[in-house]
Design an enzyme around this catalytic site. Structure first.
Site, mmCIF file in Angstrom:
data_model
loop_
_atom_site.group_PDB
_atom_site.id
_atom_site.type_symbol
_atom_site.label_atom_id
_atom_site.label_comp_id
_atom_site.label_asym_id
_atom_site.label_seq_id
_atom_site.Cartn_x
_atom_site.Cartn_y
_atom_site.Cartn_z
ATOM 1 C CB THR A 129 -0.911 0.003 1.248
ATOM 2 O OG1 THR A 129 -1.413 1.326 1.468
ATOM 3 C CG2 THR A 129 -0.144 -0.404 2.513
ATOM 4 C CG ASP A 130 -1.052 5.007 -1.011
ATOM 5 O OD1 ASP A 130 -1.615 4.365 -0.092
ATOM 6 O OD2 ASP A 130 -1.630 5.939 -1.623
ATOM 7 C CE1 TYR A 154 -3.313 -2.451 6.074
ATOM 8 C CE2 TYR A 154 -3.148 -0.111 5.538
ATOM 9 C CZ TYR A 154 -3.264 -1.432 5.131
ATOM 10 O OH TYR A 154 -3.324 -1.731 3.788
ATOM 11 C CE LYS A 158 -0.169 -4.511 3.203
ATOM 12 N NZ LYS A 158 -0.610 -5.867 2.732
#
Ligand code: NAD
Ligand code: TYD
Length: 344
Positions: A129-130, A154, A158
């Site tokens: 994810t960015d 979160y 990641k």
């Protein structure tokens, strides 16, 4: 037909993973897919009706942190490709409690990496994810060179998974590729995320809880455009490389909320500005020129049409989301939002 690719897709009963499997099996018969999904609150086998019963598709209920199960699946199905969608994916939930995020997103990914090493996979695609890049000011874009600076439990989980994947490439030569995509929207998205939550609240004439001043910016991409990028990186991505994926469609949250209300013919009095998310990232925006120039990907869906189709999908699939919001979701909603609405 070329050689059949035996692919372990994890998290394939969630939003992006189910869209991926439905899309890819509608167009390719050279893919054999084993979908490993724990069926957490976010996993829903209803999402996979279009592929049920296909002979190049298998569903396995299980956890990516389960070493023995993962080892068995690699052996039993002769897995040579992995696409790891499985994750705890919601920032607000990670703020309520982070443990499951690190367990699934970090440990789960390393279990898959270790098995991939043992069984000599040909490609391991980590769906990232960015958000690992942190938050932007009013200008600038995330590139693959932007340093990682995750802000939420979160996004930090990641980022840790990305680092583990790259370390396995560096140390063992495992053929890892990583995609870092911006915010997705489309059918089958669980209604804890901004767009489906606002659509469903508006349809139920409930208040729309906009965090803070509503001016946080996200860069939106239609889920099928993301999945086409995943397919392309799986096929042609250079190992050891990271590819940013985004459709250059920045929107302030309040603009999205107003657009949804307009499309549904509802009034703006439903909007309520509520207590902000702690540590709320201000702006995300992606530079996707690398995947465009090197692999020839480009976004195909126009935002206005695709968001309108997405809203129509929720209008036409009330049964799908009514079943969700009538269950455990109510407890989550009360826990997450009761204190926000009582901000004064
Ligand atoms: P989702 O929450 O809708 O789905 C996650 C799926 O993973 C569910 O089916 C769940 O049952 C499964 N799962 C969770 N823990 C598991 C475990 N331990 N073992 C096996 N399966 C497990 O998430 P999503 O929005 O579809 O996101 C998929 C992936 O894409 C995630 O890795 C996420 O970080 C990434 N991503 C999402 C977005 C977005 O906008 N939603 C953007 C960029 C990247
Ligand atoms: P979300 O869909 O949770 O994605 P992410 O935080 O991973 O980008 O949230 C998108 C944006 O919408 C984010 O800035 C937080 C905001 N938001 C609200 O204002 N109200 C809500 O009820 C939710 C779920 C999100």
């Amino acid at each position: 037909m070329g050689k059949v690719k035996k692919i372990l897709v994890t998290g394939g009963a969630g939003f992006i993973g189910s869209n991926f499997i439905n899309y890819i099996l509608s167009k390719r018969d050279d893919y054999f897919i084993v979908n490993l999904d724990k069926l957490t609150y976010a996993g829903n086998l209803e999402n996979l009706k279009p592929v049920e019963g296909k002979n190049n598709y298998n569903f396995i209920k299980g956890d990516i942190t389960n070493n023995e199960l993962v080892d068995y699946l690699f052996r039993r199905f002769e897995i040579k490709f992995v696409v790891n969608f499985a994750a705890e994916s919601h920032v607000d939930r990670s703020i309520l409690g982070s443990e499951i995020f690190y367990r699934t997103n970090v440990i789960g990914t390393t279990v898959l990496l270790e098995a991939s090493r043992r069984y000599h996979v040909e490609k391991f695609l980590q769906v990232s994810t960015d958000e690992v890049y942190g938050s932007l000011g009013p200008t600038g874009l995330f590139t693959e060179q932007t340093s990682l600076s995750p802000n939420s439990p979160y996004s930090s989980s990641k980022a840790a998974a990305d680092m583990a994947a790259l370390a396995f490439h560096h140390t063992y030569g495992l053929p890892v590729v990583i995609t870092r995509c911006s915010n997705n929207y489309g059918p089958l998205q669980f209604p804890e995320k901004l767009i489906p939550l606002m659509i469903i609240n508006a349809l139920n004439n409930k208040k729309l809880p906009v965090y803070g001043d509503g001016l946080n910016v996200r860069d939106w991409i239609y889920v099928v455009d993301h999945n086409k990028a995943v397919e392309l990186v799986l096929e042609n991505g250079k190992v050891g490389e990271v590819y940013n994926v985004g459709a250059s469609r920045e929107m302030k949250n309040i603009e999205i909320v107003k657009l949804i209300l307009k499309k549904l013919g509802k009034g703006e009095e439903l909007i309520e500005f509520v207590k902000d998310r702690p540590g709320h990232d201000r702006r995300y925006a992606i530079d996707s020129s690398k995947i465009q120039n090197e692999l020839g990907w480009k976004p195909e869906f126009n935002f206005e049409n695709a968001i309108s189709d997405t809203i129509d999908w929720y209008l036409q699939n009330k049964n799908w989301w009514e079943r969700i919001i009538s269950g455990e979701y109510q407890n989550y909603y009360n826990e997450q939002y009761a204190h926000r609405f009582n901000k004064n």
